[in-house]
Design a protein around this motif. Structure first.
Motif, PDB file in Angstrom:
ATOM      1  N   GLU A  73      -2.422  -5.354  -9.717  1.00 12.85           N
ATOM      2  CA  GLU A  73      -3.266  -5.573  -8.526  1.00 12.85           C
ATOM      3  C   GLU A  73      -2.461  -5.422  -7.243  1.00 12.85           C
ATOM      4  O   GLU A  73      -2.930  -4.846  -6.256  1.00 12.85           O
ATOM      5  CB  GLU A  73      -3.886  -6.975  -8.579  1.00 12.85           C
ATOM      6  CG  GLU A  73      -5.039  -7.032  -9.571  1.00 12.85           C
ATOM      7  CD  GLU A  73      -5.549  -8.445  -9.802  1.00 12.85           C
ATOM      8  OE1 GLU A  73      -5.016  -9.391  -9.182  1.00 12.85           O
ATOM      9  OE2 GLU A  73      -6.468  -8.601 -10.633  1.00 12.85           O
ATOM     10  N   LYS A  77      -3.515  -2.592  -4.580  1.00 10.80           N
ATOM     11  CA  LYS A  77      -4.026  -3.031  -3.272  1.00 10.80           C
ATOM     12  C   LYS A  77      -3.106  -2.602  -2.139  1.00 10.80           C
ATOM     13  O   LYS A  77      -3.551  -2.097  -1.108  1.00 10.80           O
ATOM     14  CB  LYS A  77      -4.155  -4.562  -3.253  1.00 10.80           C
ATOM     15  CG  LYS A  77      -5.456  -5.050  -3.842  1.00 10.80           C
ATOM     16  CD  LYS A  77      -5.647  -6.534  -3.552  1.00 10.80           C
ATOM     17  CE  LYS A  77      -6.651  -7.118  -4.522  1.00 10.80           C
ATOM     18  NZ  LYS A  77      -6.339  -8.474  -4.915  1.00 10.80           N
ATOM     19  N   THR A  78      -1.803  -2.795  -2.324  1.00 10.37           N
ATOM     20  CA  THR A  78      -0.866  -2.476  -1.246  1.00 10.37           C
ATOM     21  C   THR A  78      -0.923  -0.989  -0.900  1.00 10.37           C
ATOM     22  O   THR A  78      -0.900  -0.606   0.276  1.00 10.37           O
ATOM     23  CB  THR A  78       0.579  -2.867  -1.649  1.00 10.37           C
ATOM     24  OG1 THR A  78       0.564  -4.208  -2.115  1.00 10.37           O
ATOM     25  CG2 THR A  78       1.539  -2.761  -0.494  1.00 10.37           C
ATOM     26  N   SER A  80      -3.465   1.151  -1.641  1.00 11.03           N
ATOM     27  CA  SER A  80      -4.809   1.632  -1.271  1.00 11.03           C
ATOM     28  C   SER A  80      -5.221   1.217   0.135  1.00 11.03           C
ATOM     29  O   SER A  80      -6.040   1.891   0.770  1.00 11.03           O
ATOM     30  CB  SER A  80      -5.875   1.093  -2.238  1.00 11.03           C
ATOM     31  OG  SER A  80      -5.517   1.314  -3.538  1.00 11.03           O
ATOM     32  N   ASN A  81      -4.676   0.094   0.613  1.00 14.10           N
ATOM     33  CA  ASN A  81      -5.141  -0.433   1.902  1.00 14.10           C
ATOM     34  C   ASN A  81      -4.444   0.169   3.110  1.00 14.10           C
ATOM     35  O   ASN A  81      -4.608  -0.309   4.214  1.00 14.10           O
ATOM     36  CB  ASN A  81      -4.918  -1.957   1.946  1.00 14.10           C
ATOM     37  CG  ASN A  81      -5.879  -2.663   1.018  1.00 14.10           C
ATOM     38  OD1 ASN A  81      -6.876  -2.082   0.633  1.00 14.10           O
ATOM     39  ND2 ASN A  81      -5.565  -3.894   0.655  1.00 14.10           N
TER      40      ASN A  81
END
Ligand code: AHM
Ligand code: MG
Length: 332
Positions: A73, A77-78, A80-81
């Motif tokens: 995760e 997340k890191t 993709s954001n």
């Protein structure tokens, strides 16, 4: 001499080399950030409730450890954001994830493939684990969602690859196609420093790393190679070292000279390791450091992938040792 930080190294190399638009620099920066977050969690593994099974199975039917889930995760997340990638595929996810930019236009050009926590069976017993990453330019036109073919590229197309080893110290080792550099984390201030510039993998080595428990299930060629390693002759017997954590085993062999083997067995006819998440990035680093990686017959980086979670036999490390293995495997 003052050591360069990873941040300084990225800026300097952005000027000199081919990632002029800064997207790849931002991507490496995001990996650096996620690595620190996962490192923090891995270091606390013994004192929190994070060790142990999460209760879920990943897509290969293996138990996911809690830390696997956390690392998966965190990296997804890191990355993709931050408006830097258009897609990501993970060893822990069944399918790839298409990442839309904020403008909704899929303008970013890189896809990332990741093994978020490799060697995770070692977590509960306080032994090193790692993260492996691989970066490609998308093949399909910008402005559209990514497709499977953007991820099924030959390893030789990699723009960059690397790993983080959460060991006695935490290191980030990577290459953008101009050699391999290693950075060690100073945990007190959360900064990676260039500790291993221009790593060179010794042409000959003296260490072989293989799960010998599978001996009876290996081909005759591999059995003969193991006997050869054990024979007293020339610089042999070789030393046997096997952690069971690819990143750590490869890291040691890259620094000291040696070879890692995961051949096919009677049970797993393609071995265990995944081409896209494990073998290609490690092979890219091995070649960049002057070593070699093969499936026994052909160069790993020349294999045409057909599936996201494809497995291949893997022999990687000192060039002379990999070539010797290939000779032993001829006809077997
Ligand atoms: P994982 O991605 O599920 O952790 O599996 C990969 C790991 C490698 O790090 C390691 O070299 C290998 O599996 C060990 O396998 P084995 O226990 O069969 O020797
Ligand atoms: Mg793995």
């Amino acid at each position: 001499m003052r050591k360069q930080t990873l941040g300084e190294f990225i800026i300097e190399n952005q000027k000199q080399f081919r990632y002029a638009e800064g997207e790849l620099s931002r991507l490496v920066n995001a990996i650096r950030l996620a690595a620190k977050v996962v490192n923090h969690k891995v270091n606390k593994a013994g004192i929190t409730d994070i060790i142990g099974e999460s209760g879920d199975l990943n897509i290969q039917g293996e138990e996911q450890k809690k830390l696997d889930v956390f690392a998966n995760e965190t990296f997804i997340k890191t990355l993709s954001n931050r408006e830097i990638i258009c897609g990501i595929a993970s060893e822990e996810e069944e399918d790839f994830i298409s990442v839309e930019s904020k403008t909704g236009q899929y303008q970013n050009k890189y896809v990332v493939l990741i093994d978020p926590l490799d060697g995770s069976s070692n977590i509960d017993v306080n032994v090193s684990v790692g993260t492996i990453f691989s970066i490609y330019k998308r093949l399909t036109p910008s402005g559209t969602p990514v497709k499977l073919e953007d991820f099924l590229q030959k390893g030789r197309n990699q723009v960059a690859a690397g790993y983080i080893v959460y060991g006695t110290s935490t290191m980030l080792v990577y290459s953008t196609g101009n050699g391999v550099n290693g950075f060690t984390l100073n945990p007190a201030i959360g900064t990676f420093y260039l500790s291993h510039p221009n790593i060179s993998l010794p042409k000959e080595g003296n260490i072989y790393s293989i799960n010998e428990g599978n001996y009876n299930h290996f081909s005759d060629g591999i059995k003969r190679y193991i006997k050869y390693c054990q024979k007293r002759e020339g610089n042999r017997p070789h030393t046997s070292r096997y952690i069971g954590s690819l990143v750590s085993d490869f890291h040691r062999n890259m620094i000291k000279g040696g070879v890692y083997l995961y051949p096919k067995t009677q049970k797993n006819e393609n071995g265990k390791l995944r081409l896209l998440y494990e073998c290609n990035p490690i092979a890219f680093l091995a070649e960049q450091a002057g070593g070699k990686a093969s499936d026994g017959k052909q160069r790993i980086l020349d294999i045409n992938p057909t599936q996201l979670h494809q497995r291949v036999p893997f022999f990687c490390g000192s060039k002379d040792m990999v070539e010797t293995i290939e000779r032993f495997m001829e006809g077997s």
